[in-house]
Write a protein that holds these residues in place. Structure first.
Motif, PDB file in Angstrom:
ATOM      1  N   GLY A   1       0.807  -1.212   0.000  1.00  0.00           N
ATOM      2  CA  GLY A   1       0.000   0.000   0.000  1.00  0.00           C
ATOM      3  C   GLY A   1       0.832   1.251   0.000  1.00  0.00           C
ATOM      4  N   VAL A   2       0.126   2.387  -0.019  1.00  0.00           N
ATOM      5  CA  VAL A   2       0.768   3.692  -0.100  1.00  0.00           C
ATOM      6  C   VAL A   2       0.041   4.660   0.819  1.00  0.00           C
ATOM      7  N   LEU A   3       0.811   5.544   1.423  1.00  0.00           N
ATOM      8  CA  LEU A   3       0.294   6.614   2.271  1.00  0.00           C
ATOM      9  C   LEU A   3       0.802   7.922   1.695  1.00  0.00           C
ATOM     10  N   ALA A   4      -0.099   8.864   1.386  1.00  0.00           N
ATOM     11  CA  ALA A   4       0.287  10.059   0.627  1.00  0.00           C
ATOM     12  C   ALA A   4      -0.441  11.306   1.118  1.00  0.00           C
ATOM     13  N   ASN A   5      -0.185  11.681   2.373  1.00  0.00           N
ATOM     14  CA  ASN A   5      -0.759  12.903   2.943  1.00  0.00           C
ATOM     15  C   ASN A   5      -2.278  12.899   2.965  1.00  0.00           C
ATOM     16  N   MET A   6      -2.856  11.750   3.283  1.00  0.00           N
ATOM     17  CA  MET A   6      -4.311  11.639   3.357  1.00  0.00           C
ATOM     18  C   MET A   6      -4.650  10.405   4.190  1.00  0.00           C
ATOM     19  N   PHE A   7      -5.563  10.559   5.148  1.00  0.00           N
ATOM     20  CA  PHE A   7      -6.022   9.393   5.900  1.00  0.00           C
ATOM     21  C   PHE A   7      -6.544   8.331   4.929  1.00  0.00           C
ATOM     22  N   VAL A   8      -6.308   7.070   5.281  1.00  0.00           N
ATOM     23  CA  VAL A   8      -6.752   5.961   4.430  1.00  0.00           C
ATOM     24  C   VAL A   8      -7.482   4.869   5.204  1.00  0.00           C
TER      25      VAL A   8
END
Length: 369
Positions: free
Chosen positions: A235-242
């Motif tokens: 997965g990826v985390l990019a300055n946004m809650f997921v």
């Protein structure tokens, strides 16, 4: 001192990724059964402003006789810390630098010893291979740090990650420690323009956890949740809650009681609604512009799982166009993570260096200044 050999492959990905040219604070995570060699891997591109303190510092293990630990305000510009109390030579005063004063203290608990770790803006990885990748996010509540006018909260994400490095031997333990301290002593985020929430990927040699946190509505406590990522997940985390639906009855989820209490108090959620969607309730959306976060998420899944054919366009990222994690089409190795961080959407309509893209200039540069 921590050696790179002792840290293992999953941590090397973290360290190397901090040197790549990227767009925003982006984190990739790979479960042990999704990697080519069985390693858990996480990355973190610390894309601060021009004055971010770039130093990677070795923090030695310590034995202390003090019953409390000082907490400092956390500027991310240079210098991130000045002082002798932490016994780290890189932070000793130089020239006319003045030592930082604590804004508060927390008890150290029953253990008088701390683990060795590597520190950049945030705690990075410790001697037990507990690693952390960070990405600032928007959130609906904010708080002001103690020491500032009207300040109410003691702990930043910077200090929380350092405490986790000092005290945790597993990712789960790190998540519970950070969450518990933030609830007790208050949490403050980066700021209104950059985002008042934070998201971390926390790993150890066998597990990966997604951790989200924001101040509560009083500014004196915190709201947090975490989810265990399957071992086959990427997965990826990019300055946004997921994080999405939280199951309080599952061992794969950890959370504060405030997650449900605050949402119910404001009428945003009721038990009869079913599982609470964390992002739907507590995110304030992409804090820069549409596609600031979502385009990076699409790009990562476009590379790792093209068979999913996820759409690059959407109306609203809060409406969940992309999953928290996917099963990659092929096992992912360290070099793949290098490639993912260097990706500028080549051979897509969004290629930053494409011929005819005026923003790329006369030399087709994908970099934006």
């Amino acid at each position: 001192m921590i050696s790179l050999k002792a840290l293992g492959a999953h941590t090397l990905a973290f360290l190397y990724a901090t040197t790549q040219v990227v767009n925003g604070c982006t984190v990739f995570f790979v479960g042990k059964d999704a990697s080519t060699d069985g390693s858990v891997m996480i990355t973190h591109s610390n894309d601060g402003e021009f004055d971010t303190d770039p130093r990677l510092v070795n923090v030695p293990a310590r034995h202390t006789t003090s019953s409390t630990r000082p907490i400092y305000f956390s500027p991310e510009s240079y210098p991130r810390h000045v002082g002798t109390t932490r016994q780290i030579p890189e932070y000793y005063p130089i020239g006319d630098q003045v030592e930082f004063e604590p804004i508060g203290f927390i008890p150290v608990g029953s253990s008088s010893s701390t683990y060795a770790y590597l520190e950049q803006t945030y705690g990075a990885v410790n001697e037990h291979q507990v690693g952390i990748g960070e990405s600032t996010c928007s959130a609906i509540f904010g708080a002001i740090p103690l020491g500032a006018p009207n300040g109410t909260a003691l702990l930043s994400i910077d200090e929380l990650t350092r405490i986790a490095m000092e005290r945790s031997s597993t990712a789960r333990q790190a998540v519970q420690l950070m969450g518990g301290l933030a609830v007790e002593y208050g949490f403050y985020g980066a700021g209104a323009s950059e985002g008042t929430g934070e998201a971390l990927v926390v790993s150890d040699p066998t597990e990966v956890w997604m951790f989200h946190i924001l101040p509560d509505d009083t500014g004196t406590s915190a709201i947090w949740a975490a989810q265990l990522i399957p071992s086959t997940g990427f997965g990826v985390l990019a300055n946004m809650f997921v994080l999405r639906e939280l199951d309080p009855n599952s061992e794969e989820f950890l959370m504060s009681s405030s997650v449900h209490a605050v949402a119910q108090e404001y009428g945003w959620w009721h038990p009869s609604d079913g599982l609470l969607d964390f992002t739907q309730i507590y995110s304030d959306g992409e804090y820069s512009h549409q596609y600031y976060s979502g385009r990076r998420m699409w790009g990562a899944y476009h590379l790792a799982a093209p068979s999913l054919s996820l759409s690059p366009v959407y109306d609203d990222l809060i409406s969940s166009p992309y999953p928290l994690f996917v099963t990659p089409d092929e096992l992912i190795g360290l070099t793949d993570l290098f490639k993912f961080h260097r990706y500028t959407y080549q051979n897509t309509p969004y290629d930053l260096g494409a011929v005819g893209n005026l923003a790329a200039g006369p030399f087709g540069s994908p970099n934006r200044w």
